[in-house]
Design a protein around this motif. Structure first.
Motif, PDB file in Angstrom:
ATOM      1  N   GLU A  26     -58.919  32.529  13.305  1.00  0.00           N
ATOM      2  CA  GLU A  26     -58.265  33.626  12.584  1.00  0.00           C
ATOM      3  C   GLU A  26     -56.777  33.685  12.946  1.00  0.00           C
ATOM      4  OE1 GLU A  26     -58.545  36.961   9.930  1.00  0.00           O
ATOM      5  OE2 GLU A  26     -60.027  35.454  10.484  1.00  0.00           O
ATOM      6  N   PHE A  27     -56.480  33.437  14.197  1.00  0.00           N
ATOM      7  CA  PHE A  27     -55.091  33.493  14.647  1.00  0.00           C
ATOM      8  C   PHE A  27     -54.250  32.379  14.021  1.00  0.00           C
ATOM      9  CE2 PHE A  27     -51.728  32.219  17.643  1.00  0.00           C
ATOM     10  CZ  PHE A  27     -51.031  33.414  17.756  1.00  0.00           C
ATOM     11  N   PHE A  28     -54.809  31.166  13.971  1.00  0.00           N
ATOM     12  CA  PHE A  28     -54.071  30.018  13.434  1.00  0.00           C
ATOM     13  C   PHE A  28     -54.252  29.840  11.924  1.00  0.00           C
ATOM     14  CE2 PHE A  28     -54.375  28.701  17.933  1.00  0.00           C
ATOM     15  CZ  PHE A  28     -53.031  28.425  18.170  1.00  0.00           C
ATOM     16  N   LYS A  29     -55.062  30.697  11.284  1.00  0.00           N
ATOM     17  CA  LYS A  29     -55.270  30.661   9.840  1.00  0.00           C
ATOM     18  C   LYS A  29     -55.806  29.306   9.366  1.00  0.00           C
ATOM     19  CE  LYS A  29     -53.666  34.827   9.388  1.00  0.00           C
ATOM     20  NZ  LYS A  29     -54.585  35.948   9.116  1.00  0.00           N
ATOM     21  N   VAL A  30     -56.833  28.814  10.067  1.00  0.00           N
ATOM     22  CA  VAL A  30     -57.500  27.574   9.657  1.00  0.00           C
ATOM     23  C   VAL A  30     -58.999  27.859   9.565  1.00  0.00           C
ATOM     24  CG1 VAL A  30     -55.762  26.105  10.728  1.00  0.00           C
ATOM     25  CG2 VAL A  30     -57.776  26.766  12.041  1.00  0.00           C
ATOM     26  N   PRO A  31     -59.762  27.013   8.846  1.00  0.00           N
ATOM     27  CA  PRO A  31     -61.207  27.237   8.760  1.00  0.00           C
ATOM     28  C   PRO A  31     -61.850  27.283  10.146  1.00  0.00           C
ATOM     29  CG  PRO A  31     -60.519  25.608   7.134  1.00  0.00           C
ATOM     30  CD  PRO A  31     -59.330  25.883   8.002  1.00  0.00           C
ATOM     31  N   SER A  32     -62.707  28.255  10.361  1.00  0.00           N
ATOM     32  CA  SER A  32     -63.307  28.455  11.688  1.00  0.00           C
ATOM     33  C   SER A  32     -64.159  27.283  12.130  1.00  0.00           C
ATOM     34  CB  SER A  32     -64.151  29.728  11.685  1.00  0.00           C
ATOM     35  OG  SER A  32     -65.167  29.656  10.702  1.00  0.00           O
ATOM     36  N   ILE A  33     -64.718  26.524  11.172  1.00  0.00           N
ATOM     37  CA  ILE A  33     -65.594  25.415  11.530  1.00  0.00           C
ATOM     38  C   ILE A  33     -64.853  24.355  12.345  1.00  0.00           C
ATOM     39  CG2 ILE A  33     -65.166  24.113   9.417  1.00  0.00           C
ATOM     40  CD1 ILE A  33     -68.072  23.273   9.427  1.00  0.00           C
TER      41      ILE A  33
END
Length: 652
Positions: A26-33
C-alpha cells in the motif's frame, strides 16, 4: 502441546507476514502479491526456513478451500449486474470462448516450449485460464483505468475463477481416469456448473430474504450470518458434487448483491477485509511451500511458454472475444496486456501437486512450479507496468474526455457547445421541455429526464465521460446530483454550482482540488451564475480567450481575478497542458493557461449590431478581446492596477 503450539506459531507468522506485505505494498502503490510472494519465499524452506506449511498437514487444504470460498463470494458480491450489462457480450466471450483459447494455446505452449506431456500441459493450461481477481482488484485501484475497461477485467477475474477451477478438476479427472469418454467429461463439467449455480442461487436468495426481514439482528451478527451461510452453501455444494462449491459461492454473491439488502456497503466492507486476510495468509503459506530449485529446473523453455501465454495467447483471445464490441484499440491493447494470475491458480495447483504425487503420477511438482512461475512473471511484468501502459495509451480515468451537463439553461447550452468545439462529446440533461428544445435547436444531444435516475445517466454515457457538471438553478439539487453521480459512477471530475455557504458532506470539496471522490464548486457563487444566465439570455456578453504568459503574469492574474470579483468576467474553461477542464470557483492560474471566458457587454443590441459585435447562435466564436484589457475596475486602487497592467492576449 508442542505440536499445537508449532501450528499456532505457523499461522501467527503467516498472518504477520501477510499483513506486513499488504502495508508495504500500500505504501509503495504496487500489487500486494509482489511482497506476499517475496515474504513467503524468504520465510520458507529455501529462505530463512522459519515458515513450514507442511506442518499444517491436511489443515492447509482446509484453509485453502474455506479461504477460496470467501474470496470468490466477495468477488461475486462486488459484481453489479448493470455493470455486467455494459460489457455482457465481451464478458460472455471471454469466460467461454476465451477460456477455450487459453486452454488450447496454453497447452500447446507448455507442450512445445516447456516440453510437458500433453496431459500435464493441458492441466497446466486449465490452471492458468483464471486471471486472479485478488490481483486485478488492487491493481485497478492504483491504475484507475476507464470504468468500462475496469468492469470487464474485474468481472472476468471473478467469473472465470470457478470456471477455471472446475475445468482444472475435469482435466485432472480425465488424467486420473484415462478411460473416461468425451461425453462423460463434458457431462461432468456441465453438472458441476448446474449444481453450483442452483445451490448458489437459492442460497443467495434465502440469505437476502433473511437479512431484509430480520431487522433485530445487529450489524456484527448480520455479517457473521452471511459468513456462516457462505461456508454452509459451499459445504453443501461440495457434498453434492465435488468442486461445484466454487461456482455456488460466486452465484450466491451475485444474487445477494442483486437483492438490495440493507447496509450492503457494510457487508461488502466486512467481506473485503476477510478477503484481504485470506489472500495474505494463503499466499504466504503457498509461497513458503514453494521450491525455488523446482522453478529453476524448468529451464528457459518454461519461461518462453509463459511469455507465449502472456504476449500471444492473451492478445489473440482479447482480439477475438471483443471483435464486435465498442472497445477501441487502446482499450483492447490494455486488456491484452493485463492478465495476472493469482491465489486460485496457486491454491488449486498446490492441491493438484499433492493428488498427482499420491497417485504416483509424475509432473505434480513441475506443474506447481510452472504455475508459480506464471504468477510471478505476470504479476511482476504486467502488474508493475500497468500504470505506465495505461498512461501511455491514455485510458486512465483522469484523462477521459467529454461531459454530461445537467441543466439546459443558457450557460449549460453555451458550455456544451464550447466542449463540442474542442472535439469532445457532450450530453445535456434537463426536465424542462422548452430548455431541452432550445438545446436541441443548437445541435446538442439532450435527454429530457431527471438526472437523479442512474439509468438516465448510464444511457447518457456517463461511465465514459471525463466530466460531470450539475448546473441547474437550484444549488441544493446540484449538490445532490453531484453526490449521486459520484457514488454511482465515480466520474473523474465532478462539478456543481451551489451557494458558497451551502452545507456539504465529506464528498464535497471547496478547496478546488479534484479527484474522483470530490465535488468541486464550478465558476463562482450560484447567485452570480443567475446573473450571467440573464446576461446570456439578453445577449449582453462577449466570448473571449486569453493566455497567461510568463511576462507580467502576476499583474495579469491580479487584474483577471479583480474582474471576476466585480462580475465583469466569468471564466468557463481552462486548457492546461492540452487538457480541457471546467474552471473551478477557487481556480489557481499558471503561466501557459488558456482561458475561455465571458465578458459582460451591456451595450444595447442595436449598437452591437451596428458595430458588428452581435453573433448569432450558429456563429459561436471566441475572440481574443482587446476590450477586456481596458475594463475599468470599480475600486480606484484596482483601477490603477488595470491601467498599468491589464490582460494581454497572445496576439498582443
Amino acid at each position: 502441546m508442542e505440536a499445537s503450539f508449532e501450528i499456532t506459531l505457523q499461522i501467527v507468522m503467516a498472518v504477520l507476514a501477510g499483513i506486513s506485505a499488504q502495508v508495504i505494498a500500500e505504501f509503495f502503490k504496487v500489487p500486494s502479491i509482489v511482497f506476499l510472494l517475496l515474504f513467503g519465499i524468504i520465510l520458507g524452506a529455501d529462505g530463512l526456513n522459519i515458515l513450514n506449511p507442511q506442518e499444517l498437514g491436511i489443515g492447509l487444504e482446509v484453509l485453502v478451500a474455506l479461504s477460496v470460498a470467501i474470496i470468490l463470494f466477495e468477488g461475486g458480491l462486488n459484481l453489479e449486474l448493470k455493470d455486467l450489462g455494459r460489457v455482457s457480450g465481451s464478458l460472455r466471450n471471454l469466460v467461454t470462448f476465451g477460456t477455450l483459447i487459453t486452454l488450447v494455446g496454453g497447452g500447446m505452449a507448455a507442450h512445445w516450449l516447456a516440453e510437458f506431456p500433453w496431459s500435464i500441459a493441458f492441466l497446466y493450461a486449465a490452471l492458468v485460464v483464471v486471471t486472479g481477481p485478488t490481483v486485478i482488484g488492487p491493481l485497478l485501484k492504483q491504475v484507475e483505468v476507464e470504468r468500462k475497461v475496469a468492469t470487464l477485467l474485474e468481472s472476468e477475474g471473478v467469473l472465470i475463477d470457478p470456471v477455471g477451477a472446475i475445468l482444472a478438476v475435469v482435466v485432472l479427472d480425465t488424467i486420473l481416469n484415462s478411460n473416461a469418454t468425451p461425453v462423460e467429461i463434458f457431462s461432468g463439467l456441465l453438472l458441476r456448473f448446474t449444481i453450483g449455480a442452483i445451490i448458489g442461487g437459492i442460497s443467495g436468495f434465502l440469505l437476502g430474504f433473511l437479512l431484509k426481514n430480520t431487522l433485530f439482528l445487529s450489524e456484527e451478527l448480520r455479517n457473521l450470518v452471511v459468513l456462516a451461510g457462505v461456508w454452509g452453501l459451499f459445504g453443501l455444494s461440495q457434498l453434492t458434487l465435488s468442486e461445484s462449491g466454487l461456482m455456488a459461492t460466486v452465484v450466491a454473491g451475485i444474487v445477494l448483491r442483486a437483492s438490495s439488502i440493507p447496509d450492503e456497503r457494510l457487508l461488502r466492507r466486512f467481506k473485503g477485509q476477510l478477503t484481504v486476510l485470506c489472500v495474505s495468509v494463503l499466499f504466504i503459506l503457498l509461497a513458503a511451500d514453494l521450491s525455488i530449485d523446482s522453478i529453476f529446473a524448468l529451464g528457459w523453455g518454461s519461461v518462453l511458454a509463459v511469455l507465449a501465454l502472456m504476449w500471444l495467447v492473451r492478445p489473440i483471445s482479447i482480439a477475438l472475444c471483443t471483435i464486435n464490441s465498442d472497445l477501441n484499440w487502446r482499450e483492447k491493447f490494455f486488456l491484452g496486456w493485463i492478465a495476472p494470475r493469482g491465489i486460485v491458480s496457486a491454491s488449486v495447483a498446490s492441491l493438484f501437486a499433492i493428488l498427482l504425487t499420491e497417485k504416483g503420477i509424475n509432473g505434480g511438482d513441475s506443474i506447481k512450479a510452472l504455475v508459480f512461475l506464471t504468477i510471478m512473471m505476470t504479476v511482476f511484468i504486467q502488474g508493475l507496468s500497468a500504470r505506465w501502459v495505461a498512461k501511455g495509451l491514455r485510458i486512465t480515468a483522469v484523462e477521459a474526455t467529454g461531459a454530461v451537463i445537467v441543466g439546459c439553461n443558457a450557460l449549460g447550452r453555451l458550455l456544451g457547445r464550447l466542449f463540442e468545439q474542442q472535439g469532445e462529446s457532450v450530453v445535456l440533461i434537463d426536465t424542462d421541455p422548452e430548455a431541452c428544445s432550445q438545446a436541441e435547436a443548437q445541435g446538442l444531444s439532450v435527454f429530457q429526464s431527471s438526472a437523479l435516475d442512474p439509468d438516465v445517466l448510464e444511457e447518457a454515457g456517463i461511465e465514459s465521460m471525463g466530466t460531470f457538471m450539475a448546473l441547474t438553478s437550484n444549488g441544493q439539487v446540484n449538490i445532490v446530483l453531484a453526490q449521486r453521480a459520484t457514488e454511482e459512477f465515480k466520474p473523474p471530475r465532478v462539478f456543481a454550482i451551489f451557494p458558497s455557504n451551502a452545507p456539504q458532506d465529506n464528498n464535497a470539496n471547496k478547496t478546488g482540488n479534484t479527484n474522483k471522490t470530490n465535488i468541486s464548486p464550478a465558476f463562482v457563487d450560484q447567485q452570480l451564475i443567475k446573473m450571467w444566465n440573464q446576461y446570456l439570455t439578453e445577449d449582453q456578453f462577449k466570448l473571449g480567450i486569453t493566455n497567461f504568459q510568463e511576462q507580467g503574469f502576476s499583474f495579469k492574474q491580479a487584474h483577471f481575478q479583480a474582474l471576476i470579483r466585480e462580475g465583469e468576467v466569468l471564466p468557463l474553461l481552462i486548457k492546461r497542458q492540452g487538457s480541457l477542464q471546467v474552471v473551478q470557483a477557487a481556480q489557481t492560474w499558471q503561466a501557459g493557461d488558456e482561458v475561455t471566458y465571458l465578458l459582460h457587454d451591456p451595450r444595447p443590441k442595436l449598437l452591437k449590431r451596428l458595430s458588428g459585435g452581435n453573433k448569432t447562435s450558429k456563429e459561436l466564436t471566441a475572440e481574443r478581446l482587446s476590450e477586456v484589457e481596458e475594463v475599468p475596475l470599480a475600486d480606484p486602487v484596482d483601477n490603477s492596477l488595470s491601467e498599468s497592467a491589464g490582460l494581454k492576449s497572445q496576439n498582443s
